[in-house]
Every structure is written in structure tokens, then in C-alpha cells.
Design a protein around this motif. Structure first.
Motif, PDB file in Angstrom:
ATOM      1  N   TRP A  60      -5.063  -7.927   2.643  1.00 46.41           N
ATOM      2  CA  TRP A  60      -4.674  -7.717   1.262  1.00 46.41           C
ATOM      3  C   TRP A  60      -4.931  -6.245   0.974  1.00 46.41           C
ATOM      4  O   TRP A  60      -5.137  -5.454   1.887  1.00 46.41           O
ATOM      5  N   PHE A  61      -4.900  -5.827  -0.265  1.00 44.23           N
ATOM      6  CA  PHE A  61      -5.178  -4.419  -0.552  1.00 44.23           C
ATOM      7  C   PHE A  61      -5.859  -4.288  -1.900  1.00 44.23           C
ATOM      8  O   PHE A  61      -5.929  -5.230  -2.675  1.00 44.23           O
ATOM      9  N   GLU A  62      -6.380  -3.104  -2.122  1.00 46.61           N
ATOM     10  CA  GLU A  62      -6.977  -2.760  -3.402  1.00 46.61           C
ATOM     11  C   GLU A  62      -6.283  -1.521  -3.946  1.00 46.61           C
ATOM     12  O   GLU A  62      -5.975  -0.596  -3.189  1.00 46.61           O
ATOM     13  N   ALA A  63      -6.031  -1.531  -5.246  1.00 51.69           N
ATOM     14  CA  ALA A  63      -5.431  -0.392  -5.926  1.00 51.69           C
ATOM     15  C   ALA A  63      -6.438   0.153  -6.931  1.00 51.69           C
ATOM     16  O   ALA A  63      -7.170  -0.605  -7.573  1.00 51.69           O
ATOM     17  N   PHE A  64      -6.470   1.475  -7.070  1.00 49.69           N
ATOM     18  CA  PHE A  64      -7.395   2.149  -7.977  1.00 49.69           C
ATOM     19  C   PHE A  64      -6.717   2.367  -9.325  1.00 49.69           C
ATOM     20  O   PHE A  64      -5.772   3.155  -9.442  1.00 49.69           O
ATOM     21  N   LEU A  65      -7.200   1.650 -10.338  1.00 45.84           N
ATOM     22  CA  LEU A  65      -6.669   1.740 -11.700  1.00 45.84           C
ATOM     23  C   LEU A  65      -7.835   1.821 -12.674  1.00 45.84           C
ATOM     24  O   LEU A  65      -8.827   1.108 -12.500  1.00 45.84           O
ATOM     25  N   ASP A  66      -7.711   2.656 -13.679  1.00 45.11           N
ATOM     26  CA  ASP A  66      -8.739   2.754 -14.731  1.00 45.11           C
ATOM     27  C   ASP A  66     -10.155   2.934 -14.191  1.00 45.11           C
ATOM     28  O   ASP A  66     -11.110   2.387 -14.735  1.00 45.11           O
ATOM     29  N   GLY A  67     -10.281   3.666 -13.093  1.00 37.62           N
ATOM     30  CA  GLY A  67     -11.609   3.950 -12.557  1.00 37.62           C
ATOM     31  C   GLY A  67     -12.224   2.857 -11.711  1.00 37.62           C
ATOM     32  O   GLY A  67     -13.403   2.929 -11.372  1.00 37.62           O
ATOM     33  N   HIS A  68     -11.439   1.823 -11.360  1.00 34.46           N
ATOM     34  CA  HIS A  68     -11.956   0.706 -10.565  1.00 34.46           C
ATOM     35  C   HIS A  68     -10.961   0.323  -9.471  1.00 34.46           C
ATOM     36  O   HIS A  68      -9.755   0.503  -9.631  1.00 34.46           O
ATOM     37  N   TRP A  69     -11.485  -0.249  -8.391  1.00 34.20           N
ATOM     38  CA  TRP A  69     -10.642  -0.817  -7.343  1.00 34.20           C
ATOM     39  C   TRP A  69     -10.405  -2.291  -7.670  1.00 34.20           C
ATOM     40  O   TRP A  69     -11.361  -3.037  -7.886  1.00 34.20           O
ATOM     41  N   TYR A  70      -9.145  -2.704  -7.711  1.00 29.93           N
ATOM     42  CA  TYR A  70      -8.777  -4.089  -7.992  1.00 29.93           C
ATOM     43  C   TYR A  70      -8.044  -4.686  -6.795  1.00 29.93           C
ATOM     44  O   TYR A  70      -7.241  -4.018  -6.148  1.00 29.93           O
ATOM     45  N   VAL A 116       0.847  -1.202   0.000  1.00 29.82           N
ATOM     46  CA  VAL A 116       0.000   0.000   0.000  1.00 29.82           C
ATOM     47  C   VAL A 116       0.879   1.248   0.000  1.00 29.82           C
ATOM     48  O   VAL A 116       0.673   2.176  -0.789  1.00 29.82           O
ATOM     49  N   ALA A 117       1.861   1.276   0.877  1.00 26.08           N
ATOM     50  CA  ALA A 117       2.742   2.455   0.971  1.00 26.08           C
ATOM     51  C   ALA A 117       3.484   2.686  -0.347  1.00 26.08           C
ATOM     52  O   ALA A 117       3.564   3.820  -0.822  1.00 26.08           O
ATOM     53  N   PHE A 118       4.020   1.620  -0.942  1.00 30.48           N
ATOM     54  CA  PHE A 118       4.722   1.773  -2.219  1.00 30.48           C
ATOM     55  C   PHE A 118       3.779   2.272  -3.313  1.00 30.48           C
ATOM     56  O   PHE A 118       4.154   3.139  -4.101  1.00 30.48           O
ATOM     57  N   CYS A 119       2.566   1.735  -3.381  1.00 27.96           N
ATOM     58  CA  CYS A 119       1.608   2.215  -4.383  1.00 27.96           C
ATOM     59  C   CYS A 119       1.325   3.695  -4.199  1.00 27.96           C
ATOM     60  O   CYS A 119       1.338   4.465  -5.165  1.00 27.96           O
ATOM     61  N   ARG A 120       1.081   4.099  -2.972  1.00 27.14           N
ATOM     62  CA  ARG A 120       0.809   5.513  -2.698  1.00 27.14           C
ATOM     63  C   ARG A 120       1.989   6.384  -3.087  1.00 27.14           C
ATOM     64  O   ARG A 120       1.802   7.471  -3.643  1.00 27.14           O
ATOM     65  N   CYS A 121       3.200   5.913  -2.814  1.00 24.36           N
ATOM     66  CA  CYS A 121       4.390   6.671  -3.211  1.00 24.36           C
ATOM     67  C   CYS A 121       4.449   6.863  -4.718  1.00 24.36           C
ATOM     68  O   CYS A 121       4.971   7.875  -5.202  1.00 24.36           O
ATOM     69  N   MET A 122       3.913   5.905  -5.455  1.00 20.77           N
ATOM     70  CA  MET A 122       3.924   5.944  -6.915  1.00 20.77           C
ATOM     71  C   MET A 122       2.650   6.577  -7.478  1.00 20.77           C
ATOM     72  O   MET A 122       2.339   6.429  -8.650  1.00 20.77           O
ATOM     73  N   ASN A 123       1.882   7.273  -6.622  1.00 15.97           N
ATOM     74  CA  ASN A 123       0.660   7.987  -7.010  1.00 15.97           C
ATOM     75  C   ASN A 123      -0.472   7.067  -7.472  1.00 15.97           C
ATOM     76  O   ASN A 123      -1.291   7.452  -8.317  1.00 15.97           O
ATOM     77  N   ILE A 124      -0.516   5.881  -6.900  1.00 17.55           N
ATOM     78  CA  ILE A 124      -1.611   4.948  -7.154  1.00 17.55           C
ATOM     79  C   ILE A 124      -2.411   4.836  -5.856  1.00 17.55           C
ATOM     80  O   ILE A 124      -1.868   4.374  -4.842  1.00 17.55           O
ATOM     81  N   PRO A 125      -3.668   5.264  -5.836  1.00 21.00           N
ATOM     82  CA  PRO A 125      -4.461   5.109  -4.608  1.00 21.00           C
ATOM     83  C   PRO A 125      -4.526   3.634  -4.207  1.00 21.00           C
ATOM     84  O   PRO A 125      -4.744   2.756  -5.047  1.00 21.00           O
ATOM     85  N   ALA A 126      -4.296   3.380  -2.923  1.00 21.05           N
ATOM     86  CA  ALA A 126      -4.320   2.005  -2.422  1.00 21.05           C
ATOM     87  C   ALA A 126      -4.955   2.005  -1.041  1.00 21.05           C
ATOM     88  O   ALA A 126      -4.671   2.879  -0.221  1.00 21.05           O
ATOM     89  N   ARG A 127      -5.815   1.003  -0.804  1.00 26.55           N
ATOM     90  CA  ARG A 127      -6.472   0.896   0.495  1.00 26.55           C
ATOM     91  C   ARG A 127      -6.300  -0.522   1.048  1.00 26.55           C
ATOM     92  O   ARG A 127      -6.279  -1.508   0.312  1.00 26.55           O
ATOM     93  N   TYR A 128      -6.172  -0.561   2.343  1.00 26.98           N
ATOM     94  CA  TYR A 128      -5.953  -1.794   3.093  1.00 26.98           C
ATOM     95  C   TYR A 128      -7.282  -2.532   3.251  1.00 26.98           C
ATOM     96  O   TYR A 128      -8.316  -1.922   3.505  1.00 26.98           O
ATOM     97  N   CYS A 129      -7.254  -3.862   3.120  1.00 22.60           N
ATOM     98  CA  CYS A 129      -8.451  -4.695   3.270  1.00 22.60           C
ATOM     99  C   CYS A 129      -8.164  -5.818   4.257  1.00 22.60           C
ATOM    100  O   CYS A 129      -7.046  -6.344   4.306  1.00 22.60           O
ATOM    101  N   THR A 130      -9.183  -6.181   5.012  1.00 20.41           N
ATOM    102  CA  THR A 130      -9.058  -7.321   5.909  1.00 20.41           C
ATOM    103  C   THR A 130     -10.318  -8.164   5.826  1.00 20.41           C
ATOM    104  O   THR A 130     -11.392  -7.662   5.496  1.00 20.41           O
TER     105      THR A 130
END
Length: 169
Positions: free
Chosen positions: A133-143, A99-113
Motif C-alpha cells: 500500500w502507500f502513504e501520502a503526506f497531507l496536512d503535515g501527516h502521513w496517511y 505513488v508515481a501519480f501522487c509524486r507527479c502531482m507534488n504530493i509526497p508518497a512512500r511505498y509500504c509493505t
């Protein structure tokens, strides 16, 4: 659904200025995801590589190979920075670092449990436990991405999402 986590290999990274407002909080550092400490490292590791889906996969591959998993490494106060330095942890530490690395790279990321069973996995089966696990926001969707298991899985039971583990306790 009985299907594995979705794979959208062509998903692109949305420029920050075009991100929906509700995703912006997932670009910021948080209690367990110290983007300010990891930003230079993230750009050194991932700045010259692919973007979008492939960048998130590269981050997951790195985190998966960097951290040694073990329940005896579990510590409720370990941060992403500490997981990076210690190279040990449990699933929440894998998720926090990715999550932290994604955020550093300007990719929204959220923690999931939630729960992650053994559907589709070969025996021997371990005891079912909470998972992160986590979700990353790409192309208008959370994956969904999972740096610990590092493969699409079947049967995730999501309990909560947040900036990091402090939001979903």
C-alpha cells in the motif's frame, strides 16, 4: 489498534516550498515509479480535479479501476509505467502507480509493505499474504492509502517503508 485506516477527508495538500525536508525524496522518481514518464498523463487525469485528500482518493479510484488484479500477473520487474500500459498487476503494482501519480502531482508518497489480514472483511477468507500500500503526506501527516483494496482496512502490519519496492525488499 483495531480501528480502520484513518480518514482525513479535509486534509489539504502542502505546497512544495513548505514541505519538510525529509519528505522531498518522496516527490522524486525512483526505480519502479517513473514520474518522468507519467507526469503528463497524471496532469491530464488529475490536474483539473480536487487537491489534497480528494486528489489522492481520485488517484486511488483511477488506479483501482485501471489495473486488473491477478497473481498470475505478478512480475518482480514491472514498473508503474508498465502497470499503467499493461493494465494488469498485483498490489505492489497498484501501489507503485498510485505513488508515481501522487509524486507527479507534488504530493509526497512512500511505498509500504507488510501484512494485511482479513479483519472486518466478509468470508470467504483468502490466505494471508504480503501486501503493498502507500502513504501520502497531507496536512503535515502521513496517511495510509490502498489503491488495490480501495477502502480503509483494519489490522495492517507494517514491515517497511521506502521510495518503492527496491527499498523494502
Amino acid at each position: 489498534s483495531g480501528l480502520p485506516d484513518a480518514v482525513a477527508a479535509g486534509a489539504t495538500q502542502t505546497p512544495v516550498e513548505l514541505l519538510p525536508e525529509e519528505t522531498l525524496v518522496f516527490l522524486l522518481g525512483s526505480r519502479y515509479c517513473e514520474t518522468e514518464r507519467l507526469s503528463t498523463i497524471a496532469w491530464q487525469l488529475f490536474g483539473n480535479g480536487p487537491t489534497g485528500w480528494d486528489r489522492v482518493r481520485t488517484i486511488c479510484d483511477f488506479v483501482h479501476g485501471h489495473i486488473e488484479f491477478g497473481y498470475h500477473h505478478a512480475r518482480q520487474t514491472r514498473t508503474a509505467w508498465e502497470a499503467y500500459v499493461d493494465k494488469t498487476g498485483v498490489c505492489r503494482d497498484y501501489a507503485h502507480l498510485a505513488v508515481a501519480f501522487c509524486r507527479c502531482m507534488n504530493i509526497p508518497a512512500r511505498y509500504c509493505t507488510g501484512y494485511l489480514g482479513d479483519i472486518g472483511m466478509p468470508p470467504p477468507y483468502g490466505p494471508m499474504d504480503f501486501a503493498a500500500w502507500f502513504e501520502a503526506f497531507l496536512d503535515g501527516h502521513w496517511y495510509t492509502f490502498d489503491a488495490r483494496n480501495n477502502m480503509p482496512r483494519i489490522g495492517r502490519v507494517l514491515i517497511a517503508r521506502g521510495r518503492d519496492a527496491s527499498d523494502v525488499a
